[in-house]
Scaffold this active site. Structure first.
Site, PDB file in Angstrom:
ATOM      1  N   ASP A  87       0.835  -1.199   0.000  1.00  0.00           N
ATOM      2  CA  ASP A  87       0.000   0.000   0.000  1.00  0.00           C
ATOM      3  C   ASP A  87       0.876   1.258   0.000  1.00  0.00           C
ATOM      4  O   ASP A  87       0.740   2.120  -0.868  1.00  0.00           O
ATOM      5  CB  ASP A  87      -0.921   0.010   1.234  1.00  0.00           C
ATOM      6  CG  ASP A  87      -1.706  -1.288   1.353  1.00  0.00           C
ATOM      7  OD1 ASP A  87      -2.533  -1.548   0.488  1.00  0.00           O
ATOM      8  OD2 ASP A  87      -1.446  -2.046   2.313  1.00  0.00           O
ATOM      9  N   GLU A  92       1.502  -6.470  -5.264  1.00  0.00           N
ATOM     10  CA  GLU A  92       1.265  -5.632  -6.449  1.00  0.00           C
ATOM     11  C   GLU A  92       2.521  -4.882  -6.899  1.00  0.00           C
ATOM     12  O   GLU A  92       2.900  -4.934  -8.065  1.00  0.00           O
ATOM     13  CB  GLU A  92       0.135  -4.626  -6.158  1.00  0.00           C
ATOM     14  CG  GLU A  92      -0.135  -3.725  -7.345  1.00  0.00           C
ATOM     15  CD  GLU A  92      -1.396  -2.892  -7.219  1.00  0.00           C
ATOM     16  OE1 GLU A  92      -2.370  -3.359  -6.593  1.00  0.00           O
ATOM     17  OE2 GLU A  92      -1.406  -1.769  -7.762  1.00  0.00           O
TER      18      GLU A  92
HETATM   19  O1  TRH Z   1       4.327  -6.275   0.750  1.00  0.00           O
HETATM   20  P1  TRH Z   1       3.261  -6.742  -0.173  1.00  0.00           P
HETATM   21  O2  TRH Z   1       2.719  -8.063   0.106  1.00  0.00           O
HETATM   22  O3  TRH Z   1       2.137  -5.690  -0.158  1.00  0.00           O
HETATM   23  C1  TRH Z   1       0.785  -5.699  -0.508  1.00  0.00           C
HETATM   24  C2  TRH Z   1      -0.046  -5.491   0.715  1.00  0.00           C
HETATM   25  O4  TRH Z   1      -0.169  -6.707   1.402  1.00  0.00           O
HETATM   26  C3  TRH Z   1      -1.362  -4.947   0.349  1.00  0.00           C
HETATM   27  O5  TRH Z   1      -2.242  -4.901   1.438  1.00  0.00           O
HETATM   28  C4  TRH Z   1      -1.966  -5.699  -0.783  1.00  0.00           C
HETATM   29  O6  TRH Z   1      -3.017  -4.923  -1.191  1.00  0.00           O
HETATM   30  C5  TRH Z   1      -0.996  -5.813  -1.921  1.00  0.00           C
HETATM   31  O7  TRH Z   1       0.230  -6.404  -1.479  1.00  0.00           O
HETATM   32  C6  TRH Z   1      -1.546  -6.589  -3.060  1.00  0.00           C
HETATM   33  O8  TRH Z   1       3.830  -6.767  -1.688  1.00  0.00           O
HETATM   34  P2  TRH Z   1       4.181  -5.611  -2.714  1.00  0.00           P
HETATM   35  O9  TRH Z   1       2.937  -5.022  -3.287  1.00  0.00           O
HETATM   36  O10 TRH Z   1       5.122  -6.168  -3.664  1.00  0.00           O
HETATM   37  O11 TRH Z   1       4.924  -4.485  -1.896  1.00  0.00           O
HETATM   38  C7  TRH Z   1       6.221  -4.621  -1.406  1.00  0.00           C
HETATM   39  C8  TRH Z   1       6.924  -3.275  -1.404  1.00  0.00           C
HETATM   40  O12 TRH Z   1       8.116  -3.354  -0.664  1.00  0.00           O
HETATM   41  C9  TRH Z   1       7.302  -2.813  -2.802  1.00  0.00           C
HETATM   42  O13 TRH Z   1       7.123  -1.411  -2.915  1.00  0.00           O
HETATM   43  C10 TRH Z   1       8.778  -3.122  -2.881  1.00  0.00           C
HETATM   44  C11 TRH Z   1       9.198  -2.883  -1.459  1.00  0.00           C
HETATM   45  N1  TRH Z   1      10.432  -3.552  -1.013  1.00  0.00           N
HETATM   46  C12 TRH Z   1      11.496  -2.768  -0.648  1.00  0.00           C
HETATM   47  O14 TRH Z   1      11.444  -1.527  -0.780  1.00  0.00           O
HETATM   48  N2  TRH Z   1      12.616  -3.388  -0.179  1.00  0.00           N
HETATM   49  C13 TRH Z   1      12.732  -4.736  -0.067  1.00  0.00           C
HETATM   50  O15 TRH Z   1      13.792  -5.233   0.400  1.00  0.00           O
HETATM   51  C14 TRH Z   1      11.611  -5.525  -0.471  1.00  0.00           C
HETATM   52  C15 TRH Z   1      11.706  -7.023  -0.379  1.00  0.00           C
HETATM   53  C16 TRH Z   1      10.475  -4.909  -0.939  1.00  0.00           C
END
Ligand code: TRH
Length: 403
Positions: free
Chosen positions: A24, A288
């Site tokens: 999010d 996402e």
């Molecule tokens: O973390 P996610 O599972 O997030 C979401 C939420 O659960 C949300 O509620 C739901 O609606 C959505 O998924 C579908 O996965 P996502 O979307 O990939 O987000 C992870 C974020 O973290 C992304 O912006 C990349 C960042 N990130 C970093 O900045 N550093 C890291 O080391 C990692 C592994 C990720």
């Protein structure tokens, strides 16, 4: 693609409720930065969880109610009872994922003339119905305000995907610079041997079948380095390390068994995570935002979709695979298995071994497809620019109505 710039100081507010994890705030922060840096918009981002924000952007201070980061005004949204006046209202307000914005903010919107634009930025799905709902108006039941839906998506009848104008150039520069890649991987403590192996980044939810895959990778003919952020696939990582103490495995820990070296990484800032996707040979992503970033990385990826009740996510996964891959090809089969959607009885060790071998065998076609896919997605325009264009259209309509 040249960024769209507004020729006047448009103000825009994003409300972000962190439901869980990092997606999010990950999406809202990426959008906020792009609108601010590329489009010249004055952005305010309200967020209710500074701790999660700090994980992806270490510059965030968790003790401040107001702060400015990279030109974006950040406000800690700690209560619905916050008192907002017309001074707080921007030309455009975006609520992310239908989050409930503070009542006083909505009241203040009704007092503004002309009325501000109000959008609900929805979640990404490849399902067909999105095209019919994208940009639909939703009049407020009581107040003289209309909210519009804005959907990201994979077709030109949706808002497209987040994509900064310099992303392709940045990625290409990094991927054609071996020293930059080496320095980056060394900064994550990878040894020369680990860097020479097949590099896989692993970001998935707790219920992924990571343990089964680790077993296959241990027996691989080629050396594999798997990079997993701290806390991700925690049980599978513990089991691999044979850590009986129950204490969680910390960033920096590394363990080799057979052909597989598992290295636990610290959570890194968002731009660094992009580099990780660019530097690895295969990326496992989830949710996402990382899912979208993997699509821009020019590398094969496997998506672990956010689980939903009644396996609704399987439908969404299939909708994506239908657009992205060939029916029943190795990528589709592996992706379905990874999300427990391949067969009702699950996969055996032999199944995983076969799925992996088939995936590896299909790597050249999969890689080729990532390039074609990117070209196709770029034609839809990027989400921030599409959103601004839509906003401009609505503002003109509002102005016409008010004269
Ligand atoms: O973390 P996610 O599972 O997030 C979401 C939420 O659960 C949300 O509620 C739901 O609606 C959505 O998924 C579908 O996965 P996502 O979307 O990939 O987000 C992870 C974020 O973290 C992304 O912006 C990349 C960042 N990130 C970093 O900045 N550093 C890291 O080391 C990692 C592994 C990720």
């Amino acid at each position: 693609m040249a960024p769209l710039r507004t020729n006047y100081p448009l103000t825009l507010t994003i409300f972000c409720k962190v439901v869980d994890n990092f997606g999010d705030i990950g999406i809202c922060w990426r959008l906020a930065r792009q609108l601010q840096h590329e489009c010249g918009v004055q952005v305010t981002l309200w967020v209710d969880d500074l701790l999660s924000f700090q994980r992806i952007c270490p510059d965030v201070r968790i003790d401040l109610e107001h702060q400015n980061i990279h030109g974006v005004a950040i406000r800690y949204w700690n209560t619905q009872e916050v008192v907002c006046t017309t001074d707080d209202i921007s030309d455009v307000t975006i609520e992310f994922f239908a989050c409930d914005i503070p009542p006083s903010y909505i009241d203040a919107m009704t007092q503004c003339e002309p009325r501000p634009v109000w959008l609900n930025l929805e979640g990404l799905t490849a399902e067909d119905w999105v095209e019919g709902c994208h940009t639909l108006p939703s009049p407020h039941p009581r107040l003289p305000l209309t909210k519009h839906f804005f959907f990201p998506g994979f077709t030109d009848k949706t808002g497209g995907l987040l994509h900064e104008s310099s992303l392709v150039a940045q990625r290409q520069a990094f991927q054609s610079d071996l020293l930059a890649q080496q320095n980056f991987l060394t900064s994550l403590s990878l040894t020369a041997t680990e860097q020479l192996a097949l590099k896989v980044s692993l970001f998935c939810y707790a219920q992924s079948p990571a343990s089964a895959l680790f077993d296959v990778w241990r027996q691989s003919d080629t050396a594999i380095t798997c990079l997993v952020p701290e806390g991700v696939a925690a049980q599978a990582v513990q089991d691999f390390f044979a850590n009986g103490s129950g204490e969680s495995i910390k960033a920096g820990a590394v363990c080799t068994r057979g052909a597989l070296t598992l290295r636990v990484l610290p959570f890194i800032a968002q731009p660094e995570y992009d580099k990780l996707l660019w530097a690895c040979d295969l990326n496992f992503v989830r949710g996402e935002d990382s899912f979208v970033r993997a699509q821009w990385a020019n590398k094969p990826f496997i998506w672990h979709i956010y689980p939903q009740d009644e396996n609704l996510h399987h439908k969404k996964l299939r909708a994506f695979l239908q657009r992205y891959a060939q029916h029943d090809d190795p990528l589709s089969r592996f992706s379905l298995a990874w999300n427990d959607a391949l067969s009702a009885s699950g996969c055996t060790e032999e199944d995983w071994s076969a799925l992996w071998m088939q995936l590896v065998g299909a790597t050249p076609e999969i890689t080729e497809n990532t390039v074609l896919w990117q070209q196709k997605m770029l034609k839809n325009g990027d989400l921030a620019t599409n959103l601004l264009r839509f906003t401009e259209m609505l503002r003109l309509e509002i102005q016409k109505k008010s004269v």
